[in-house]
Design a protein around this motif. Structure first.
Motif, PDB file in Angstrom:
ATOM      1  N   VAL A 130     -12.275   0.897  -0.157  1.00  0.00           N
ATOM      2  CA  VAL A 130     -11.141   0.291  -0.881  1.00  0.00           C
ATOM      3  C   VAL A 130     -10.355   1.299  -1.717  1.00  0.00           C
ATOM      4  CG1 VAL A 130     -12.001  -2.068  -1.041  1.00  0.00           C
ATOM      5  CG2 VAL A 130     -12.604  -0.400  -2.815  1.00  0.00           C
ATOM      6  N   HIS A 131     -10.876   2.507  -1.853  1.00  0.00           N
ATOM      7  CA  HIS A 131     -10.164   3.492  -2.674  1.00  0.00           C
ATOM      8  C   HIS A 131      -9.326   4.461  -1.848  1.00  0.00           C
ATOM      9  CE1 HIS A 131     -12.484   1.766  -5.817  1.00  0.00           C
ATOM     10  NE2 HIS A 131     -13.621   2.169  -5.280  1.00  0.00           N
ATOM     11  N   ASP A 132      -9.402   4.322  -0.529  1.00  0.00           N
ATOM     12  CA  ASP A 132      -8.685   5.249   0.349  1.00  0.00           C
ATOM     13  C   ASP A 132      -7.422   4.554   0.872  1.00  0.00           C
ATOM     14  OD1 ASP A 132      -7.716   6.897   2.330  1.00  0.00           O
ATOM     15  OD2 ASP A 132      -9.718   7.469   3.061  1.00  0.00           O
ATOM     16  N   ARG A 133      -6.305   4.842   0.206  1.00  0.00           N
ATOM     17  CA  ARG A 133      -5.058   4.142   0.510  1.00  0.00           C
ATOM     18  C   ARG A 133      -4.605   4.367   1.952  1.00  0.00           C
ATOM     19  NH1 ARG A 133      -1.004   2.188  -2.813  1.00  0.00           N
ATOM     20  NH2 ARG A 133      -1.963   3.045  -4.686  1.00  0.00           N
ATOM     21  N   SER A 134      -4.614   5.609   2.384  1.00  0.00           N
ATOM     22  CA  SER A 134      -4.055   5.866   3.714  1.00  0.00           C
ATOM     23  C   SER A 134      -4.963   5.318   4.810  1.00  0.00           C
ATOM     24  CB  SER A 134      -3.766   7.353   3.908  1.00  0.00           C
ATOM     25  OG  SER A 134      -4.966   8.071   3.814  1.00  0.00           O
TER      26      SER A 134
ATOM     27  N   LEU B 117       0.843  -1.204   0.000  1.00  0.00           N
ATOM     28  CA  LEU B 117       0.000   0.000   0.000  1.00  0.00           C
ATOM     29  C   LEU B 117       0.872   1.245   0.000  1.00  0.00           C
ATOM     30  CD1 LEU B 117      -2.727  -0.910   2.652  1.00  0.00           C
ATOM     31  CD2 LEU B 117      -3.151  -0.342   0.256  1.00  0.00           C
ATOM     32  N   GLN B 118       1.855   1.234   0.865  1.00  0.00           N
ATOM     33  CA  GLN B 118       2.732   2.393   0.998  1.00  0.00           C
ATOM     34  C   GLN B 118       3.508   2.651  -0.294  1.00  0.00           C
ATOM     35  OE1 GLN B 118       6.148   3.246   1.568  1.00  0.00           O
ATOM     36  NE2 GLN B 118       5.439   5.290   2.172  1.00  0.00           N
ATOM     37  N   LEU B 119       3.827   1.579  -1.014  1.00  0.00           N
ATOM     38  CA  LEU B 119       4.638   1.710  -2.235  1.00  0.00           C
ATOM     39  C   LEU B 119       3.818   2.126  -3.459  1.00  0.00           C
ATOM     40  CD1 LEU B 119       6.788  -1.487  -1.748  1.00  0.00           C
ATOM     41  CD2 LEU B 119       7.666   0.844  -1.802  1.00  0.00           C
ATOM     42  N   GLY B 120       2.523   2.191  -3.295  1.00  0.00           N
ATOM     43  CA  GLY B 120       1.695   2.656  -4.401  1.00  0.00           C
ATOM     44  C   GLY B 120       1.167   1.561  -5.308  1.00  0.00           C
ATOM     45  N   ALA B 121       1.207   0.304  -4.851  1.00  0.00           N
ATOM     46  CA  ALA B 121       0.595  -0.762  -5.656  1.00  0.00           C
ATOM     47  C   ALA B 121      -0.866  -0.388  -5.894  1.00  0.00           C
ATOM     48  CB  ALA B 121       0.692  -2.092  -4.928  1.00  0.00           C
ATOM     49  N   SER B 122      -1.336  -0.572  -7.136  1.00  0.00           N
ATOM     50  CA  SER B 122      -2.692  -0.084  -7.433  1.00  0.00           C
ATOM     51  C   SER B 122      -3.766  -1.118  -7.103  1.00  0.00           C
ATOM     52  CB  SER B 122      -2.774   0.377  -8.886  1.00  0.00           C
ATOM     53  OG  SER B 122      -2.169  -0.555  -9.744  1.00  0.00           O
ATOM     54  N   PHE B 123      -3.349  -2.292  -6.675  1.00  0.00           N
ATOM     55  CA  PHE B 123      -4.298  -3.317  -6.236  1.00  0.00           C
ATOM     56  C   PHE B 123      -3.606  -4.087  -5.112  1.00  0.00           C
ATOM     57  CE2 PHE B 123      -6.015  -7.543  -6.049  1.00  0.00           C
ATOM     58  CZ  PHE B 123      -7.315  -7.524  -6.548  1.00  0.00           C
ATOM     59  N   VAL B 124      -4.207  -4.077  -3.928  1.00  0.00           N
ATOM     60  CA  VAL B 124      -3.603  -4.794  -2.796  1.00  0.00           C
ATOM     61  C   VAL B 124      -4.681  -5.614  -2.118  1.00  0.00           C
ATOM     62  CG1 VAL B 124      -2.357  -4.615  -0.599  1.00  0.00           C
ATOM     63  CG2 VAL B 124      -1.923  -2.937  -2.412  1.00  0.00           C
TER      64      VAL B 124
ATOM     65  N   HIS C 288      -7.252  -2.549  -1.274  1.00  0.00           N
ATOM     66  CA  HIS C 288      -7.170  -1.283  -1.999  1.00  0.00           C
ATOM     67  C   HIS C 288      -7.178  -1.527  -3.499  1.00  0.00           C
ATOM     68  CE1 HIS C 288      -6.127   2.816  -2.960  1.00  0.00           C
ATOM     69  NE2 HIS C 288      -5.144   2.364  -3.740  1.00  0.00           N
ATOM     70  N   VAL C 289      -7.915  -0.703  -4.205  1.00  0.00           N
ATOM     71  CA  VAL C 289      -7.828  -0.731  -5.664  1.00  0.00           C
ATOM     72  C   VAL C 289      -7.941   0.694  -6.196  1.00  0.00           C
ATOM     73  CG1 VAL C 289     -10.301  -1.231  -5.973  1.00  0.00           C
ATOM     74  CG2 VAL C 289      -8.678  -1.808  -7.807  1.00  0.00           C
ATOM     75  N   GLU C 290      -7.045   1.016  -7.121  1.00  0.00           N
ATOM     76  CA  GLU C 290      -7.067   2.339  -7.726  1.00  0.00           C
ATOM     77  C   GLU C 290      -8.023   2.304  -8.901  1.00  0.00           C
ATOM     78  OE1 GLU C 290      -3.374   4.248  -9.291  1.00  0.00           O
ATOM     79  OE2 GLU C 290      -2.764   4.079  -7.192  1.00  0.00           O
ATOM     80  N   LYS C 291      -8.808   3.355  -9.059  1.00  0.00           N
ATOM     81  CA  LYS C 291      -9.821   3.324 -10.117  1.00  0.00           C
ATOM     82  C   LYS C 291      -9.200   3.450 -11.507  1.00  0.00           C
ATOM     83  CE  LYS C 291     -14.015   4.657  -7.696  1.00  0.00           C
ATOM     84  NZ  LYS C 291     -14.693   5.770  -7.034  1.00  0.00           N
ATOM     85  N   ASP C 292      -8.320   4.400 -11.698  1.00  0.00           N
ATOM     86  CA  ASP C 292      -7.746   4.598 -13.035  1.00  0.00           C
ATOM     87  C   ASP C 292      -6.265   4.272 -13.008  1.00  0.00           C
ATOM     88  OD1 ASP C 292     -10.135   5.567 -14.268  1.00  0.00           O
ATOM     89  OD2 ASP C 292      -9.888   7.351 -13.023  1.00  0.00           O
ATOM     90  N   SER C 293      -5.989   3.021 -12.777  1.00  0.00           N
ATOM     91  CA  SER C 293      -4.582   2.649 -12.660  1.00  0.00           C
ATOM     92  C   SER C 293      -3.945   2.547 -14.044  1.00  0.00           C
ATOM     93  CB  SER C 293      -4.474   1.303 -11.956  1.00  0.00           C
ATOM     94  OG  SER C 293      -5.158   0.328 -12.707  1.00  0.00           O
ATOM     95  N   ASP C 294      -2.636   2.723 -14.080  1.00  0.00           N
ATOM     96  CA  ASP C 294      -1.919   2.400 -15.312  1.00  0.00           C
ATOM     97  C   ASP C 294      -0.652   1.633 -14.946  1.00  0.00           C
ATOM     98  OD1 ASP C 294      -0.214   4.331 -14.403  1.00  0.00           O
ATOM     99  OD2 ASP C 294      -0.883   5.859 -15.815  1.00  0.00           O
ATOM    100  N   ASP C 295       0.187   1.408 -15.927  1.00  0.00           N
ATOM    101  CA  ASP C 295       1.314   0.524 -15.655  1.00  0.00           C
ATOM    102  C   ASP C 295       2.617   1.074 -16.217  1.00  0.00           C
ATOM    103  OD1 ASP C 295       1.046   0.086 -18.387  1.00  0.00           O
ATOM    104  OD2 ASP C 295       1.600  -2.023 -18.214  1.00  0.00           O
ATOM    105  N   LEU C 296       3.680   0.301 -16.031  1.00  0.00           N
ATOM    106  CA  LEU C 296       5.022   0.714 -16.444  1.00  0.00           C
ATOM    107  C   LEU C 296       5.084   1.060 -17.938  1.00  0.00           C
ATOM    108  CD1 LEU C 296       8.022   1.104 -15.731  1.00  0.00           C
ATOM    109  CD2 LEU C 296       8.341  -1.352 -16.007  1.00  0.00           C
ATOM    110  N   HIS C 297       4.404   0.289 -18.764  1.00  0.00           N
ATOM    111  CA  HIS C 297       4.423   0.591 -20.205  1.00  0.00           C
ATOM    112  C   HIS C 297       3.820   1.972 -20.473  1.00  0.00           C
ATOM    113  CE1 HIS C 297       6.058  -2.891 -22.301  1.00  0.00           C
ATOM    114  NE2 HIS C 297       5.517  -3.644 -21.362  1.00  0.00           N
TER     115      HIS C 297
END
Lengths: 618, 351
Positions: B284-288, B178-185, B309-318
């Motif tokens: 689930v959208h409130d990381r902190s 969660l702390q590292l910003g994973a968009s799905f935990v 936790h899940v981010e709604k508009d996540s993206d990825d490394l690409h």
């Protein structure tokens, strides 16, 4: 106060001398000094510049050496004919390094006692600080323009063509035009002062020539990076380390220029600055396993950290390209000094029985070529390929033949079984030696719904990639890897041999950045009455011609830039040669090897042989 | 034995998924883990999830490190390429593989020794970069293959099988993700298939770094009284915040939910997660807030499970690297090599 006093006869030479600049790093001197070198090159006179810098950003001593060499002796020579002494910290040592009859150029703002100088050199003082203080108020400007001012003065002292310098300033500040005028002004301040107050020109002169030809002026790291672009690398994972960071930086720069899809503006490459060298090589292996061409750039400490993964790539047979820009070890060693000291650690990297392919480019042009070939070899041999650069090749500008590419050339992707072949029922065994060359077929992940999948692992397995700890399949596999390494001998760049016109019992083997110094040394050795046949190694595993070269001579000198004669050990070990027949010539103080050093070491040895001839029975 | 393939025969009327594959098409070889190992339940859940998602069985790259957990990729998806890499380094190998071909599904399988100790750095950086993957840690709190040493996820005060009390603080990988910003935990339990299968499905469908910490008891070395990773302990202290149903875009939503109890989360691939809340206040959208919730309950000795936790508009490394849509491994000379013309220009600029 300009002074001039001399008791030895001053050196008088045209287009053949060494200028050494002693500066404080972070003072902006390097770009001014490089401009000086370029200006001479633009006059058609070959130059060999070398930057000798500390592992530091500001305040420590740094030197920039420009060898002016119409005869194209591009190796370091040693000593200096003109010392531009701008660093009080190293002043005494710098003066001591001047050749007898040489010249000292220094900032004479503060009067120095006569005891500071030598009687056998010509001392040229110019009150640079005073001039800068008079001309500029901003302290940074005083610092930066001081460099340009002394270049201006040198142009008069060495009788250089001003137009080349002026043009270079225009090019350097293209896009920042308002900087052109003040730089030109500084250049003229220096030149005008020298003409009015100093005896110009001195005995060292630059005369226009036509000896540069179509050669280009390029750092090995940049050339290698371009080789990776041309070789089709799409994934670069790296971790910053001197002296290799410039390679990844250059790859980024060239990709941004050459690898952006014109329509979508998207990148046909992926560059990741990893968290460490373990992750860099892990990403390279992951990407290569998945069919992309991938590489990392690192130096000795990074190689140490990558050992486990390199063994995995060797054993699981995954392509990988590793550019090792070597620096002086062991440990942190001398991070900004050059050596060829990772030969053994790369050749036998990782635990267990391993052997790896090494390529030894001699200069930027070969760094480009080998940089591209490395990807074909990695795919063909399905194993890590090390491109062994060093700091001297990588970070210095070299006058190098232009880079050439054959547009008809295709990438050699090696033995990859396709979905069609699998569908047609072709037998797929990941570690099956179908062709007798030790190289098996592989499949890319995701190729076929039901055929061709396998499990890649660092544990032992049979020919069909099934896990096993049984002795026979393990030995079978290890033997095949030896067969594959034998196949590599004929695929890697061959050694280049050049025999002396006179028959000789002696030979010399050398490689990599030793090349230009060796070319020059051979003439010096000949002038001492000795002849040598030469062989330049360009890769490991060694081609069979290495054995015959050694067999054809009573003694072979092996010249290298490390303490332990690592290449010699590798030859002894891999070619089964009696060690007494290979005489080590070792240079490892962190500076590039010089022709003077080689000629003396080999010449002295041969002189001894002449006095007391050895009885050689064989 | 890992090299023993499972027999291929099966009941003729096994149910088929949208692609016509049966459950058996997603299996691997016979497991060599201890009977009752939590990891085998996770293997079964992965097979179930891939079957239900109608994934083409060869379009997954399954990558692992070293350890009991890292052996499991041989036990599922036998038609997929697998890579059992080196200890703790699955994340870098997976990152590289993902860069080479963005079109495959990346399943990273790791353990607590692999990800919380030797590979803690790689775990962190792969999540931080947002590599598109489902990263599963089969977390049992011990080093099984080397016979029962504590791992870094073992709770302070818990006891080893030999009776040694762990004095080191534990690492909560989900909290760190969660702390590292994973968009799905998410966190789950190998013994709770109904919670686990939809979580794996959702993680696979998620675009970006999806991390699942799965508590998976080690029957040989960490299933005794005094352990906080035993079947009994986890069952007693499981604090599930929600239950999931993953509904693929091809399937009509048939399940009826009582109003106000379900949140629908759209996934990047067109599927939706129906989130049945068990804790009405958990967002689930409130990381902190999620991080605080985890720590609060951990202090009480509870193990929070579910989609954390899940981010709604996540993206990825690409997306971050702005790479072309085509897989990089599919580009050829024509697309990659600028040719002599560009070299001529280059040479001219270097004089």
């Amino acid at each position: 106060m300009p002074t001039a006093k001399s008791s030895a006869s001053p050196i008088s030479r045209v287009n053949d001398f060494v200028v050494r600049f002693a500066n404080v790093n972070g003072s902006g001197s390097a770009s001014a000094n490089e401009m000086f070198a370029r200006a001479i090159m633009r006059m058609g006179v070959p130059v060999a510049p070398r930057n000798i810098f500390p592992s530091n950003i500001q305040g420590l001593p740094t030197w920039y050496e420009v060898r002016v060499t119409e005869a194209s002796h591009l190796g370091a020579r040693g000593g200096s004919d003109l010392m531009v002494a701008m660093n009080p910290q190293t002043f005494d040592k710098d003066i001591a390094s001047i050749e007898p009859g040489g010249y000292l150029f220094y900032d004479s703002t503060k009067e120095l006692p006569a005891s500071k100088f030598r009687a056998d050199i010509t001392v040229i003082g110019m009150p640079l600080t005073a001039i800068c203080n008079r001309e500029y108020t901003d302290p940074r400007q005083r610092q930066l323009f001081k460099n340009i001012i002394y270049i201006g003065a040198l142009s008069a002292l060495l009788d250089m063509d001003m137009t080349a310098l002026e043009k270079l300033i225009g090019e350097q500040y293209k896009g920042k035009e308002k900087l052109i005028e003040p730089n030109l002004k500084a250049l003229n301040i220096g030149r005008d002062y020298a003409i009015l107050n100093l005896q110009c020109p001195i005995g060292l002169r630059v005369r226009k020539a036509d000896k540069v030809g179509d050669r280009i002026f390029i750092e090995g790291n940049a050339a290698a990076a371009l080789g990776a672009v041309y070789g089709g690398a799409t994934v670069c994972a790296w971790y910053p380390i001197t002296p290799s960071s410039g390679l990844a930086d250059a790859f980024t720069k060239y990709c941004e220029k050459l690898r952006i899809d014109p329509e979508t503006k998207k990148a046909k490459y992926a560059i990741v600055q990893a968290e460490d060298e373990l992750a860099s090589i892990g990403m390279v292996i992951g990407a290569s396993w998945n069919g992309a061409r991938a590489f990392t750039a690192t130096s000795g400490p990074g190689i140490s950290l990558m050992q486990e993964f390199i063994g995995l790539a060797y054993f699981a047979e995954i392509p990988a390209v590793i550019f090792d820009v070597q620096r002086a070890g062991p440990s942190t060693g001398m991070p900004t000094r050059t050596q060829q000291c990772d030969i053994i650690s790369c050749a036998y990297a990782s635990h267990g029985d391993t052997k790896h392919v090494l390529l030894f480019p001699e200069n930027p042009a070969e760094a480009f070529e080998f940089g591209a070939i490395a990807f074909d070899l990695a795919d063909r041999l399905q194993t890590p390929i090390f491109v062994m650069l060093d700091l001297d090749i990588g970070m210095n500008h070299h006058l190098s033949r232009p880079l050439v590419w054959d547009d008809a050339r295709k990438f050699d992707r090696g033995k990859v079984m396709t979905a069609e072949e699998l569908e047609a029922g072709k037998d797929f065994g990941r570690y099956l030696d179908v062709d007798g060359d030790g190289i098996p077929y592989r499949t890319y992940p995701g190729t076929h719904p039901t055929k061709g999948s396998f499990f890649t692992r660092g544990t032992s397995r049979d020919r069909y990639a099934k896990y096993t700890e049984e002795g026979a399949p393990y030995v079978d596999n290890m033997q095949r890897l030896v067969r594959k390494f034998d196949t590599a001998k004929d695929l890697v760049p061959r050694p280049l041999q050049s025999n002396s016109v006179n028959q000789t019992k002696y030979g010399v083997i050398y490689f990599g950045s030793t090349s230009p110094a060796m070319d020059e040394a051979i003439h010096m050795i000949e002038s001492r009455g000795h002849t040598l046949d030469r062989m330049r190694l360009r890769a490991f595993p060694f081609h069979s011609s290495v054995n015959s070269f050694v067999a054809d001579h009573d003694f072979v000198f092996v010249v290298e830039q490390n303490r332990d004669a690592q290449l010699r050990s590798l030859i002894v070990n891999e070619c089964g040669i009696d060690p007494v027949r290979l005489v080590p010539i070792l240079h490892y103080d962190g500076t590039p090897i010089t022709a003077r050093f080689i000629a003396k070491a080999i010449g002295d040895h041969l002189d001894q042989l002449k006095v007391t001839p050895l009885k050689v029975n064989s | 034995m890992t090299y023993l393939a499972k027999p291929k025969f099966h009941h003729p009327n096994l149910p088929k998924n949208d692609l016509g594959y049966t459950h058996r098409d997603y299996e691997g070889t016979v497991s060599t883990l201890c009977a009752g190992c939590g990891h085998d339940s996770i293997t079964a859940a992965i097979i179930q999830a891939c079957f239900e998602l109608s994934i083409e069985p060869h379009r997954v790259a399954k990558i692992s490190g070293i350890g009991c957990s890292s052996k499991t990729p041989t036990y599922f998806l036998g038609n997929s390429h697998g890579f059992n890499s080196v200890h703790g380094r699955m994340p870098s190998v997976l990152t590289g593989a993902n860069l080479a071909n963005r079109d495959l599904i990346y399943l990273g399988v790791s353990g607590d020794g692999d990800s919380a100790s030797i590979g803690f750095g790689q775990f962190a950086h792969a999540l931080r970069r947002g590599v598109n993957m489902a990263y599963i840690v089969e977390n049992n709190g011990v080093y099984g293959l080397t016979k029962g040493q504590f791992s870094a996820t073992a709770d302070r005060g818990s006891k080893s099988k030999r009776g040694v009390t762990n004095t080191d603080n534990s690492i909560d990988l989900a909290a760190i993700a969660l702390q590292l910003g994973a968009s799905f935990v998410a966190r789950s339990f190998s013994g709770d298939k109904h919670q686990l299968v939809p979580i794996i499905k959702a993680a696979i469908s998620h675009r970006g770094a999806a991390f699942i910490d799965i508590i998976s008891p080690c029957v040989a070395f960490n299933n005794h009284a005094g352990s906080t990773k035993s079947f009994d302990f986890v069952r007693e202290h499981n604090e599930a915040v929600n239950r999931l149903d993953v509904i693929s875009s091809r399937m009509p939503i048939e399940v009826k939910y009582a109003p106000g109890t379900v949140e629908i989360v759209e996934q990047h691939d067109g599927s939706t997660i129906a989130l049945r809340k068990l804790d009405a206040d958990y967002d689930v959208h409130d990381r902190s807030a999620a991080l605080g919730f985890l720590q609060h309950h951990a202090a009480k000795g509870q193990i929070v499970t579910g989609l954390l936790h899940v981010e709604k508009d996540s993206d990825d490394l690409h997306a971050h690297l702005h790479t072309v849509d085509a897989p990089l491994n599919a580009l050829n000379e024509k697309e990659l090599c600028p040719g002599q013309a560009a070299l001529d220009t280059f040479n001219a600029s270097m004089r």
